[in-house]
Design an enzyme around this catalytic site. Structure first.
Site, PDB file in Angstrom:
ATOM      1  CE  LYS A 124      -3.069   2.955   0.807  1.00  0.00           C
ATOM      2  NZ  LYS A 124      -4.495   3.315   0.607  1.00  0.00           N
ATOM      3  CB  CYS A 170      -3.896   8.683   0.676  1.00  0.00           C
ATOM      4  SG  CYS A 170      -5.673   8.500   1.240  1.00  0.00           S
TER       5      CYS A 170
HETATM    6  N1  SAJ Z   1      -2.343  14.995  -8.382  1.00  0.00           N
HETATM    7  C1  SAJ Z   1      -1.331  15.937  -9.004  1.00  0.00           C
HETATM    8  N2  SAJ Z   1      -1.163  15.585 -10.291  1.00  0.00           N
HETATM    9  C2  SAJ Z   1      -1.536  13.960 -10.782  1.00  0.00           C
HETATM   10  C3  SAJ Z   1      -2.467  13.456 -10.029  1.00  0.00           C
HETATM   11  C4  SAJ Z   1      -2.627  13.925  -8.631  1.00  0.00           C
HETATM   12  O1  SAJ Z   1      -1.225  16.902  -8.490  1.00  0.00           O
HETATM   13  O2  SAJ Z   1      -1.379  13.853 -11.891  1.00  0.00           O
HETATM   14  C5  SAJ Z   1      -2.592  15.338  -7.065  1.00  0.00           C
HETATM   15  C6  SAJ Z   1      -4.012  15.639  -6.824  1.00  0.00           C
HETATM   16  O3  SAJ Z   1      -4.554  16.970  -7.073  1.00  0.00           O
HETATM   17  C7  SAJ Z   1      -4.171  15.467  -5.243  1.00  0.00           C
HETATM   18  C8  SAJ Z   1      -3.084  14.490  -4.852  1.00  0.00           C
HETATM   19  O4  SAJ Z   1      -2.542  14.434  -6.006  1.00  0.00           O
HETATM   20  O5  SAJ Z   1      -3.762  16.536  -4.630  1.00  0.00           O
HETATM   21  C9  SAJ Z   1      -3.705  12.935  -4.589  1.00  0.00           C
HETATM   22  O6  SAJ Z   1      -4.694  12.754  -5.413  1.00  0.00           O
HETATM   23  P1  SAJ Z   1      -5.047  11.212  -6.274  1.00  0.00           P
HETATM   24  O7  SAJ Z   1      -6.395  11.287  -7.006  1.00  0.00           O
HETATM   25  O8  SAJ Z   1      -3.830  10.956  -7.160  1.00  0.00           O
HETATM   26  O9  SAJ Z   1      -5.003  10.313  -4.960  1.00  0.00           O
HETATM   27  P2  SAJ Z   1      -6.027  10.253  -3.769  1.00  0.00           P
HETATM   28  O10 SAJ Z   1      -5.073  10.586  -2.761  1.00  0.00           O
HETATM   29  O11 SAJ Z   1      -7.367  10.579  -4.094  1.00  0.00           O
HETATM   30  O12 SAJ Z   1      -6.168   8.687  -3.576  1.00  0.00           O
HETATM   31  C10 SAJ Z   1      -4.808   7.778  -3.477  1.00  0.00           C
HETATM   32  C11 SAJ Z   1      -5.113   6.661  -4.756  1.00  0.00           C
HETATM   33  N3  SAJ Z   1      -3.724   5.995  -4.775  1.00  0.00           N
HETATM   34  C12 SAJ Z   1      -3.225   5.677  -5.906  1.00  0.00           C
HETATM   35  O13 SAJ Z   1      -3.797   6.162  -6.980  1.00  0.00           O
HETATM   36  C13 SAJ Z   1      -1.859   5.013  -5.832  1.00  0.00           C
HETATM   37  C14 SAJ Z   1      -6.041   5.736  -3.934  1.00  0.00           C
HETATM   38  O14 SAJ Z   1      -6.109   4.717  -4.932  1.00  0.00           O
HETATM   39  C15 SAJ Z   1      -5.869   5.399  -2.601  1.00  0.00           C
HETATM   40  O15 SAJ Z   1      -6.767   4.253  -2.196  1.00  0.00           O
HETATM   41  C16 SAJ Z   1      -5.905   6.659  -1.839  1.00  0.00           C
HETATM   42  O16 SAJ Z   1      -4.592   7.538  -2.123  1.00  0.00           O
HETATM   43  C17 SAJ Z   1      -5.599   6.096  -0.244  1.00  0.00           C
HETATM   44  O17 SAJ Z   1      -6.676   6.062   0.734  1.00  0.00           O
HETATM   45  O18 SAJ Z   1      -4.465   5.807  -0.084  1.00  0.00           O
END
Ligand code: SAJ
Length: 432
Positions: A227, A281
């Site tokens: 994870k 996360c």
């Molecule tokens: N973000 C960027 N650029 C990107 C992608 C995301 O700046 O290209 C930013 C988003 O705006 C946000 C942050 O990253 O601020 C996180 O967003 P996210 O959509 O990537 O992820 P989370 O935090 O909503 O969910 C993640 C997921 N993990 C992965 O994709 C590896 C989800 O599957 C997990 O279950 C979750 O963390 C968790 O609970 O751990």
């Protein structure tokens, strides 16, 4: 070798429940949907939360936070008597612990106080044969420590498969993406690691009641690390994109065009820069790897720092843009941690608004956030910050600062922008 090992790790989904009662501890973004999905398969689920408001609202069939589609499911299982919320734990065949695991201190170590409290409250109810699953994201070794705490409280129980008084313990980290939980809860593959083979098998049985995807088995420590690895992979890759955005700004290159071009290479897939990384996360979990192996985690630590520094870079950009204005008005679009959700936790945009307002008391900041009714207290107390509707805020402002790519902002009429200065941290507008 890898292929053979993978085959061995896959367990067929038996799709039948040996659990009549399940107790889910912690009814947040993960616990509540998990409880509701299990209940929807006819299993009697008790959901437990320390927040009496959550308990009351869930028992009325409501969802105390925003997650698309979850309200229908919760209403239906509560009405059918399959899900009941309460503030104390009850005897059950299986327990799933979904409580927060915050980081604390300079070394970014995990704070297990919520897991410990959950286990203290659970211990008196446990009977031989019970299963305890930890879902909360945790550093390697936490599931074993949780099990030891249970045994300290209940020395009459054992952790050894085959003993008459044995209970089973496993880790099954959640992987659903906030905003897509209804789809991903059922269809995401799960990693399941027991402390013993029986723990693994029992957890596979439990999750196969509602998860139709592959249930991949391993040991508890590897499951914990899997994870953390997933979220660190994403953090490192976002840091790469964020670092590129700084380099491109210095060199006068459009970073989004650059990334689009580079991503045409068959083996390149760069993520998107933004105002920073938020949520509870990705902005947190990599620290659990760093704190577990500080010497070796150079890249993971650096990525965290790159992403953490991005909000201040955005604040500095806006400060520079308003320098020459006497009474600048800035519309800040979005304070959620990402698009189309109401979650403000660890949100870089919220941090940017606060910092901007504090560093520039003569500037007025108009916050637009369609997903929340009112501003959080840390922004409410600032005299130069207030909430406004999109059209009004944009019309009133000198600088339009896009912080989150909410759908309402993507649809903004370009004629509203006119000659205003635009700072688009997500690269979604092309008003030039
Ligand atoms: N973000 C960027 N650029 C990107 C992608 C995301 O700046 O290209 C930013 C988003 O705006 C946000 C942050 O990253 O601020 C996180 O967003 P996210 O959509 O990537 O992820 P989370 O935090 O909503 O969910 C993640 C997921 N993990 C992965 O994709 C590896 C989800 O599957 C997990 O279950 C979750 O963390 C968790 O609970 O751990």
């Amino acid at each position: 070798m890898g292929g053979i090992r993978e085959e061995l790790l896959r367990v067929e989904n038996p799709n039948k429940s040996t659990f009549e009662t399940v107790c889910v501890v912690g009814l947040g973004y993960i616990g509540l949907p998990t409880a509701a999905f299990i209940a929807s398969k006819g299993v009697k689920v008790t959901g437990v939360d320390v927040n009496p408001d959550f308990v009351e609202r869930i028992n009325r069939g409501e969802v105390p936070f925003v997650e698309l589609g979850l309200d229908n499911l919760v209403r239906s299982v509560v009405e059918r008597g399959l899900l009941t919320a309460r503030s104390t734990q009850v005897p059950a065949d299986a327990y799933i612990v979904c409580v927060p695991t915050p980081v604390r201190g300079e070394n970014h170590e995990v704070d297990t106080k919520f897991i410990n409290a959950a286990v203290e409250a659970m211990a008196p109810h446990l009977s031989p044969g019970a299963l305890v699953v930890l879902e909360s994201t945790s550093p390697p070794g936490t599931t074993r420590e949780m099990a030891q705490l249970i045994i300290e409280r209940r020395p009459d129980l054992s952790l050894n498969d085959g003993d008459e008084n044995a209970i089973s313990v496993a880790h099954c980290p959640e992987r659903v993406l906030p905003g897509r939980i209804m789809e991903e809860m059922e269809s995401n593959d799960r990693v399941i690691g027991g402390l013993t083979p029986r723990g693994t098998q029992m957890a596979v049985d439990l999750y196969s009641t509602f998860c139709t995807a592959e249930l991949l088995t391993t040991d508890a420590t590897t499951a914990e690390m899997a994870k953390l690895t997933e979220n660190s992979f994403r953090d490192v890759n976002i840091a790469f994109a964020n670092e590129l955005s700084l380099i491109c700004d210095r060199l006068g290159i459009d970073v989004w065009e650059l990334i689009e071009l580079a991503n045409h290479h068959p083996r390149v897939n760069i993520l998107q820069p933004g105002p920073g990384v938020g949520g509870h996360c990705i902005a947190v979990d990599p620290w659990f790897i760093v704190s577990s192996a500080p010497e070796e985690s150079k890249l993971i630590r650096m990525a965290r720092n790159v992403n953490n520094d991005k909000p201040q870079w955005v604040v500095d950009k806006v400060t520079e843009a308003i320098e020459s204005l006497e009474k600048p008005v800035v519309s800040a679009l979005g304070i959620a941690f990402k698009n189309d959700i109401a979650d403000l936790r660890e949100s870089p945009s919220r941090h940017i608004v606060r910092q901007l307002a504090e560093e520039n008391p003569r500037a007025e900041i108009r916050v637009v956030e369609p997903n929340v009714g009112e501003l959080p207290n840390d922004l409410k107390v600032l005299k130069n910050v207030r909430k406004q509707d999109l059209d009004e805020a944009v019309a009133d402002s000198d600088i339009v600062l896009l912080l989150v790519n909410h759908r309402e902002f993507l649809a903004l009429d370009p004629s509203m922008i006119g000659a205003k200065t635009v700072i688009d941290t997500k690269g979604v507008w092309n008003f030039g």
